[in-house]
Design a protein around this motif. Structure first.
Motif, PDB file in Angstrom:
ATOM      1  N   GLU A 203       0.828  -1.202   0.000  1.00  0.00           N
ATOM      2  CA  GLU A 203       0.000   0.000   0.000  1.00  0.00           C
ATOM      3  C   GLU A 203       0.862   1.252   0.000  1.00  0.00           C
ATOM      4  O   GLU A 203       0.539   2.251  -0.645  1.00  0.00           O
ATOM      5  CB  GLU A 203      -0.913  -0.015   1.222  1.00  0.00           C
ATOM      6  N   ASN A 206       1.888   1.612  -3.440  1.00  0.00           N
ATOM      7  CA  ASN A 206       0.768   2.042  -4.285  1.00  0.00           C
ATOM      8  C   ASN A 206       0.441   3.516  -4.075  1.00  0.00           C
ATOM      9  O   ASN A 206       0.004   4.198  -5.005  1.00  0.00           O
ATOM     10  CB  ASN A 206      -0.473   1.196  -3.995  1.00  0.00           C
ATOM     11  N   LYS A 207       0.647   3.981  -2.841  1.00  0.00           N
ATOM     12  CA  LYS A 207       0.401   5.400  -2.589  1.00  0.00           C
ATOM     13  C   LYS A 207       1.331   6.263  -3.437  1.00  0.00           C
ATOM     14  O   LYS A 207       0.954   7.322  -3.925  1.00  0.00           O
ATOM     15  CB  LYS A 207       0.609   5.708  -1.103  1.00  0.00           C
ATOM     16  N   ALA A 210       0.151   5.788  -7.082  1.00  0.00           N
ATOM     17  CA  ALA A 210      -1.115   6.485  -7.344  1.00  0.00           C
ATOM     18  C   ALA A 210      -0.883   7.926  -7.743  1.00  0.00           C
ATOM     19  O   ALA A 210      -1.751   8.569  -8.334  1.00  0.00           O
ATOM     20  CB  ALA A 210      -2.014   6.417  -6.113  1.00  0.00           C
ATOM     21  N   HIS A 211       0.281   8.452  -7.409  1.00  0.00           N
ATOM     22  CA  HIS A 211       0.586   9.841  -7.738  1.00  0.00           C
ATOM     23  C   HIS A 211       1.737   9.942  -8.736  1.00  0.00           C
ATOM     24  O   HIS A 211       2.329  11.006  -8.906  1.00  0.00           O
ATOM     25  CB  HIS A 211       0.931  10.612  -6.471  1.00  0.00           C
ATOM     26  N   ASN A 222      -3.293  13.153 -10.297  1.00  0.00           N
ATOM     27  CA  ASN A 222      -3.684  13.096  -8.893  1.00  0.00           C
ATOM     28  C   ASN A 222      -2.761  13.975  -8.048  1.00  0.00           C
ATOM     29  O   ASN A 222      -3.204  14.658  -7.117  1.00  0.00           O
ATOM     30  CB  ASN A 222      -3.627  11.651  -8.377  1.00  0.00           C
TER      31      ASN A 222
END
Length: 640
Positions: A203, A206-207, A210-211, A222
């Motif tokens: 995670e 992924n954070k 995600a950006h 994002n």
């Protein structure tokens, strides 16, 4: 076996266990019922004994006798009716079938006694005979009742023992099954915990992803909003500008060289933008071939202009793809905080709007956002929405302008010009709605509609006697980038029985500099088909002789901006066309002097308000010869 399956089996076993326990309880209850019936049977026999004992030398009243005998008879009848098929099977298995046999004997004894009482009442047997039958029946009743105890005990013992064993075995099995499932669940919980730990680590990654854009490694859209909002909070320190950067004709690279090379180009451009930015801000990939940059500056807007020029310059440098230098340009739109907007969404939107205006005005440039752009943006969105149903609502129509042969001043052909009557008050200019149609992709459908309707009208004119009349149709680059466009043209020509040489496709000069393989192949296929190719607005683009020799154009069309009473550019274009053995059409002819100049320079054809404004097909006279407009200069022979 999965836990779900194990749990399903456990639930099934629990249900089965519950059914078996209930069934065993009922069976044990049935066995107890046999004892209960026998106990009642014995009590009624005692009652019969007491009744007989009260009358040692006589007979009791027959009604009392019958009542007691019937009560004695009810118990064995209930016993015979009680066992189910399962009970009878168990009786046979443990040799306890005598339960039914004894009951049937009691029923027979009771029937015989009741028959004797009936005969006694009718006077058919004597009291002494009745007394004997009564004593014999009573003795048999007692004997049967005692004999009944043995098989009933045997059956009850078997049922209780079997039920107990079944319950114990099932309980043990259920316990073991539950233990197995519990261990399996523990393993799953352990794996879930391990997975959870991995997910926590994943995670965090992924954070970051995600950006971040997966292709270029740049922050994505994002991250863009967060950074703009962060800049807004820090705006007291310094101002910032938002750049919306869109590559011009990036689709051509994808179409001609493939998506892998297109991705490579995007990576190279992303790296260049980051290097150009240095420490002045941030670059983001917005999506597709679009990038957004946040540029910090103090108070001088010149710093922003300098960065915009640097972006354009660095993007325009050649990119080496498959050992070939490829050139791309970019259109930039710029919005400033806080003068243009004070929130992230509006800043990006206004920069995008300014970029669209830069692209519309010729690409490869930058524009700062102006309030007028927003009105234009809103109007464009409104037109784009309404244009989608313009054909269905019958708002589009075609007007025609004659193309005049300057040798005999006869109508040689007509140009089909698209018009959009939005409502009774509003006529939208082609200069406005054609770019919108191209930008939104609607030009493909609209272009086919225009081509089909223009050819249909040409067929009507040809059938009326104008058998050599040409029809000219303007073609969008998006149509020519479609590899199936030549097949569409061929299909429409066949549909309306029009010779290919009678169709002229007008192509804007600026389009012809494209090295798109599909575009070049489409031009050649159309030329080989026999369709005439007209280079429209010649002189406004690159006007390079080298590509004029390479491309299969038949006619040059001089842009109206060069058609004046005397223009050396027009004369140069005419001379150039003659050298290449191409025909020349001058558009925008509005005065007699312009006409005289063109005929003197041996221009082949002309069109413009001087001859006829664009009008509907019904109003146009395709047989008209403009004798009253003939030039006083000598004419020359030409063929269209």
């Amino acid at each position: 076996m999965t836990i779900n399956k194990q749990l399903s089996i456990l639930m099934l076993l629990i249900s089965l266990f519950s059914i078996i326990v209930v069934a065993c309880a009922f069976k044990i209850s049935d066995a107890a019922r046999f004892h209960q019936l026998n106990s009642q049977h014995f009590n009624y026999i005692i009652e019969l004994n007491e009744l007989i004992a009260r009358y040692p030398n006589a007979l009791p009243e027959t009604e009392a006798l019958k009542a007691v005998v019937i009560k004695i008879q009810d118990q064995p009848e209930a016993c015979v009716a009680l066992p189910s098929s399962v009970d009878r099977f168990l009786m046979r298995m443990i040799n306890a079938e005598s339960i039914i046999t004894i009951c049937k004997k009691d029923i027979k004894i009771a029937d015989d006694l009741l028959e004797s009482i009936k005969l006694f009442e009718l006077g058919l047997i004597t009291p002494s005979a009745m007394k004997i039958d009564l004593n014999i029946g009573n003795k048999k009743f007692r004997s049967n009742s005692i004999e009944f105890i043995g098989p009933v005990d045997k059956l009850s013992y078997f049922i209780v023992k079997a039920s107990t064993m079944t319950t114990v075995i099932l309980s043990i099995f259920l316990f073991l099954m539950a233990l197995t499932i519990a261990q399996a669940i523990l393993k799953v919980v352990k794996r879930m915990q391990e997975t959870k730990d991995k997910l926590v680590i994943s995670e965090e990654k992924n954070k970051q992803l995600a950006h971040k854009d997966s292709l270029t490694g740049l922050p994505n859209r994002n991250a863009l909003d967060k950074q703009i909002n962060k800049n807004i909070l820090m705006s007291s320190i310094e101002k910032f500008a938002v750049f919306f950067i869109d590559l011009d004709r990036f689709k051509d690279v994808n179409d001609t060289r493939g998506h892998a090379q297109g991705d490579k180009l995007l990576n190279i451009i992303a790296n260049r933008l980051e290097k150009a930015m240095e420490d002045n801000g941030y670059v983001f990939r917005f999506g597709g071939d679009e990038f957004v940059a946040i540029v910090n500056f103090s108070t001088v807007q010149h710093d922003v202009e300098k960065m915009a020029s640097q972006f354009i310059k660095t993007i325009a440098e050649p990119v080496l793809l498959e050992n070939t230098d490829v050139y791309v340009t970019a259109s930039l739109g710029i919005s400033i905080y806080p003068s243009n907007a004070d929130d992230a969404e509006s800043l990006v939107k206004y920069a995008d709007t300014a970029m669209y205006e830069a692209k519309k005005e010729g690409k490869n440039q930058y524009l700062f956002y102006q309030d007028a752009f927003s009105q234009e943006y809103t109007r464009r969105l409104s037109y784009e929405s309404q244009l989608r149903c313009a054909i269905e609502k019958d708002q589009l129509h075609i007007v025609y302008q004659p193309i005049v042969n300057l040798n005999n001043f006869a109508t040689q052909g007509t140009e089909a010009l698209l018009r959009w009557q939005l409502n009774e008050e509003t006529m939208v200019s082609p200069d406005i709605f054609i770019p919108i149609a191209e930008y939104s992709g609607q030009i493909i459908e609209i272009g086919e509609w225009v081509l089909r309707n223009a050819c249909q009208q040409n067929k009507l004119w040809r059938e009326s006697g104008a058998s050599k009349l040409n029809i000219a149709v303007n073609v969008s680059p998006y149509q020519l980038f479609n590899p199936h466009f030549p097949q569409l043209v061929q299909k429409i020509l066949a549909e309306f029985d029009i010779p290919p040489h009678c169709l002229d496709l007008e192509i804007t000069e600026s389009m012809t500099v494209s090295d798109n393989a599909v575009f070049l192949r489409t031009l050649n296929e159309l030329s080989e088909m026999g369709v005439r190719l007209l280079m429209d607005d010649f002189g406004t683009g690159y006007s390079c002789l080298s590509y004029l020799r390479q491309l299969p154009f038949d006619v040059l069309k001089i842009d109206k901006s060069f058609v004046s009473d005397y223009d050396t550019i027009a004369s140069t274009i005419i001379a150039m066309g003659k050298q290449l053995d191409m025909k020349i059409i001058a558009e925008g002819v509005e005065t007699q002097n312009s006409l005289d100049t063109l005929t003197q320079q041996q221009c082949d054809f002309a069109q413009g308000y001087f001859f006829q404004r664009p009008i509907s097909a019904e109003q146009l006279d395709v047989f008209k010869i403009y004798n009253n407009l003939k030039s006083t200069h000598n004419t020359h022979d030409t063929a269209y």
